[in-house]
Design a protein around this motif. Sequence first.
Motif, PDB file in Angstrom:
ATOM      1  N   HIS A 227     -20.180  19.051  16.143  1.00  0.00           N
ATOM      2  CA  HIS A 227     -19.718  18.069  17.117  1.00  0.00           C
ATOM      3  C   HIS A 227     -20.647  16.866  17.230  1.00  0.00           C
ATOM      4  CE1 HIS A 227     -16.860  21.112  18.871  1.00  0.00           C
ATOM      5  NE2 HIS A 227     -16.162  20.002  19.033  1.00  0.00           N
ATOM      6  N   SER A 228     -21.813  16.926  16.636  1.00  0.00           N
ATOM      7  CA  SER A 228     -22.772  15.823  16.695  1.00  0.00           C
ATOM      8  C   SER A 228     -22.508  14.840  15.563  1.00  0.00           C
ATOM      9  CB  SER A 228     -24.209  16.366  16.619  1.00  0.00           C
ATOM     10  OG  SER A 228     -24.460  17.284  17.666  1.00  0.00           O
ATOM     11  N   THR A 229     -22.996  13.614  15.712  1.00  0.00           N
ATOM     12  CA  THR A 229     -22.695  12.559  14.734  1.00  0.00           C
ATOM     13  C   THR A 229     -23.919  11.673  14.491  1.00  0.00           C
ATOM     14  OG1 THR A 229     -21.937  11.018  16.445  1.00  0.00           O
ATOM     15  CG2 THR A 229     -20.268  12.464  15.463  1.00  0.00           C
ATOM     16  N   PHE A 230     -23.868  10.941  13.382  1.00  0.00           N
ATOM     17  CA  PHE A 230     -24.820   9.854  13.163  1.00  0.00           C
ATOM     18  C   PHE A 230     -24.070   8.615  12.711  1.00  0.00           C
ATOM     19  CE2 PHE A 230     -24.795  11.543   8.774  1.00  0.00           C
ATOM     20  CZ  PHE A 230     -24.722  10.369   8.018  1.00  0.00           C
ATOM     21  N   THR A 231     -24.640   7.450  13.024  1.00  0.00           N
ATOM     22  CA  THR A 231     -24.012   6.170  12.708  1.00  0.00           C
ATOM     23  C   THR A 231     -25.049   5.230  12.123  1.00  0.00           C
ATOM     24  OG1 THR A 231     -22.483   6.439  14.565  1.00  0.00           O
ATOM     25  CG2 THR A 231     -22.685   4.225  13.633  1.00  0.00           C
ATOM     26  N   ILE A 232     -24.731   4.627  11.003  1.00  0.00           N
ATOM     27  CA  ILE A 232     -25.621   3.619  10.404  1.00  0.00           C
ATOM     28  C   ILE A 232     -25.499   2.331  11.212  1.00  0.00           C
ATOM     29  CG2 ILE A 232     -26.057   2.202   8.373  1.00  0.00           C
ATOM     30  CD1 ILE A 232     -25.073   4.518   6.657  1.00  0.00           C
ATOM     31  N   LEU A 233     -26.626   1.823  11.707  1.00  0.00           N
ATOM     32  CA  LEU A 233     -26.619   0.622  12.535  1.00  0.00           C
ATOM     33  C   LEU A 233     -26.610  -0.630  11.666  1.00  0.00           C
ATOM     34  CD1 LEU A 233     -29.225   1.662  15.271  1.00  0.00           C
ATOM     35  CD2 LEU A 233     -26.732   1.828  15.363  1.00  0.00           C
ATOM     36  N   PRO A 234     -25.931  -1.697  12.115  1.00  0.00           N
ATOM     37  CA  PRO A 234     -25.922  -2.969  11.362  1.00  0.00           C
ATOM     38  C   PRO A 234     -27.336  -3.493  11.182  1.00  0.00           C
ATOM     39  CG  PRO A 234     -24.298  -2.990  13.129  1.00  0.00           C
ATOM     40  CD  PRO A 234     -25.142  -1.776  13.356  1.00  0.00           C
ATOM     41  N   HIS A 235     -27.524  -4.218  10.129  1.00  0.00           N
ATOM     42  CA  HIS A 235     -28.858  -4.701   9.776  1.00  0.00           C
ATOM     43  C   HIS A 235     -28.944  -6.210   9.952  1.00  0.00           C
ATOM     44  CE1 HIS A 235     -32.709  -5.048   7.865  1.00  0.00           C
ATOM     45  NE2 HIS A 235     -32.234  -5.778   6.868  1.00  0.00           N
ATOM     46  N   ASN A 236     -29.784  -6.655  10.922  1.00  0.00           N
ATOM     47  CA  ASN A 236     -30.058  -8.079  11.125  1.00  0.00           C
ATOM     48  C   ASN A 236     -28.798  -8.930  11.122  1.00  0.00           C
ATOM     49  OD1 ASN A 236     -32.719  -7.448  11.321  1.00  0.00           O
ATOM     50  ND2 ASN A 236     -33.387  -8.559   9.501  1.00  0.00           N
TER      51      ASN A 236
END
Length: 584
Positions: free
Chosen positions: A124-133
Motif C-alpha cells: 500500500h506504500s508508494t514512491f514518487t520521482i520528484l520533478p527536477h529544477n
Amino acid sequence: MGNNAKDQVQSQILGGETLRKRFPLKYGLIFLFFIFFVLWIMFYSVNFTDHITCKLAELKKKVPTTETLKRPTKAPKRTSVCSFRSVLPDDAREAEILKDYIAWPETPSVPANFSLKDTTHAPHSTFTILPHNGGRSWHVGDQLEVLIQINDFNGRPKKSGGDVLFARLHNPTVRAGVVGNVLDHHNGSYTAVFSLLWEGSAQVEVILIHSSEAVTVMERVNLEQPGRIFFRSLFRFGSVSEAAICNVCLNAPLEQLCNYTDIRTGEPWYCYKPKKLKCEHRITHSFGGYKLKPMPLENKLFKIGVNMKASIRSPGPSKITILPKLKALNEAVPAYASGRVMSRPVGYYYQGAWQPLDGTTVHQFNNAAVISQCLKGKVVHMFGDSTIRQWFEYLIAKTPNLKKFDMKTPPKTGPFIALDYTKNILLTFRCHGPPIRSPMLPVSQLHFVANELDSVDGSNNTVVVIGVWAHFSTFPVEVYIRRLLSIRRAVERLLTRAPGTLVIIRTANPKRLTPPESMTTDDYYFLQRDKILRAIFKEVNVKLLQAWEMTQAHYLAHNLHPPPPIIKNMIDVILSHICPQLGI
C-alpha cells in the motif's frame, strides 16, 4: 595503702572504664562502618576484583588463559553478570556519544493486542520521482529526489517514522548501481536522494526492510533477551566430561560462574560452573543454539514481501534518463547542492566494477600472475569472521602458488596459513574471539583480535585485515562498542610502532532475511553496528572496505556471505590499496 592512693587507683580504674565506654560510641562505630564499607565495595565491584586478580597475576609473572574469580561463600546478592552494562570508565563518554549517534527515530509501541492493520504495509506504500529544477532533464552530476509515502494495511498514511528503508538506483544493462540516502521526516514520509553518476537509463528501487513496529520489537528483544543465542563449552579431566552453557551475560550469582574475562582486554566471557570439574578443565567452545521466546502476534510483523524485504512501487514512472554532464550548469550549481537533502555515496558500480568516490583508483586484478606480483614480499594477516575467511579462500583459489598448509584446524575457524615460497608471500587467517558462532574448536584457539594485533611487528610490507561485526548483532550495542574500542587501541599501538603498516577494516553488509533470523542476524542490527564501526575508526589511519554499499548497490541479492562477483570487487579494492600501481 593510704586513702589518697586508693582514691587515685579508683579514679584511674573508673577513668579507664569511662574511656572504654566512650571510645566505641565515638570511634568504634565509625571504624566498624569504614570496614564494612570497604568490604561492601570489594564484594560488589567486579572490576575491582578483576583488577586485583590481574595485579596478582602480574606479580606472579603469569598470564593464565582462564581464571575463576574467588568469591566469599556468602557474597552479597547479585543475580546476574552483565558486563555489557558498563564499558571501561575511560570509554563511558564515547560509548554514550555513539549510542546517541545511532539512536533510531521514535517508533510506535506494540501492545500485546495490537492491530496489524495499523502497521506499515509495503504493497500500500508508494514512491514518487520528484520533478527536477522546474522540470528540466537530469544530467550526470545532478541529484535525483524521490518521495516515499508509507501507508498501513488499510492504505492510510502513517503518521510516524522509524521504518527501515533501502533505496537503490540501478541499470542492469550496464551493470550500474548506487545507493540512495534516505531521510526520515518523522511523519510517515521519507525522501531518498541519489547521485546521478552514469549516462543512460536509471531505475529507482525502494525496499521496506522493516516496519517501524518491527523495529520496536527488535529493540525490545535485544535488551530483554541478550541470551537468545547461547554457546557451549566442554570440560574434561581424565575420563570425566561435562558441558556447560556460556555467554557474555549469564543469569546466575558470581560464585556459580567460571569467569574467563580476558585479562589484557577486559573482554567478558562466562560459563556456568560444571558440577564435577573445575573451571580450568574447559577445553572447547561452540555455538549452542537459540532460545527465543515465542511471539505469535509480533511474528506477523516479519512477513517477506509484506512488511519485511518488500518492494515499494511507484504509481507513476520509476525510471529516468540521465544525459551527459552540463559543464556550464554544474559550474554554476555544484554537485551535491540540492539545498534540501544531499546524497554522498562512497562509490558506485559501472560495468560491474566498483568505482570509489574518495579518490582511490581501483585496478582489476584478473589473474594469478598480477595478484602474486602485488603480494610479493608481503605478510597479510586476516582477523575476523567468516566474511573475512571468504577473502582468504578467494586468494588461495586465485593464486595456485599460494599453498595452504594443512594445520589440522577446524575448517570454519582455522587458524590458517598459506605460503608462496617463490614470491615470499605469507597469508594468515584467525577467527576473532567470543562471541563467535562456530562449530566446536579448542579454547586455545580463541584469541581476541586486539591481543593478536599486539603480537604483529608491522612494517611497510605488512597488511592487516580486520572484520568484526556479524556475531555481535544479538547483544546490546555496548558489547560491540567495547570490542571495537579495544581493537582501535591495538590498531593505534600497531601504527605507532610501525607507521607503514596497512590496516584495512571491513564494514558490515545486508543479508538475506528470514523471519527467525530477524531476531538474531538482521539488517537493522547490522546497520547500527556498521555506523558504530565507521564512527570509531573515523579518525584512525585505516582503510575502510565499504562492504555495506558494495553489497547494497550491487544487482545480486543480499547475502551474509556476498557472492563471488562482489568478493572479486572487494579483493580488487584491497589489492589496489596494497599495490596502487599494479593491476589492469
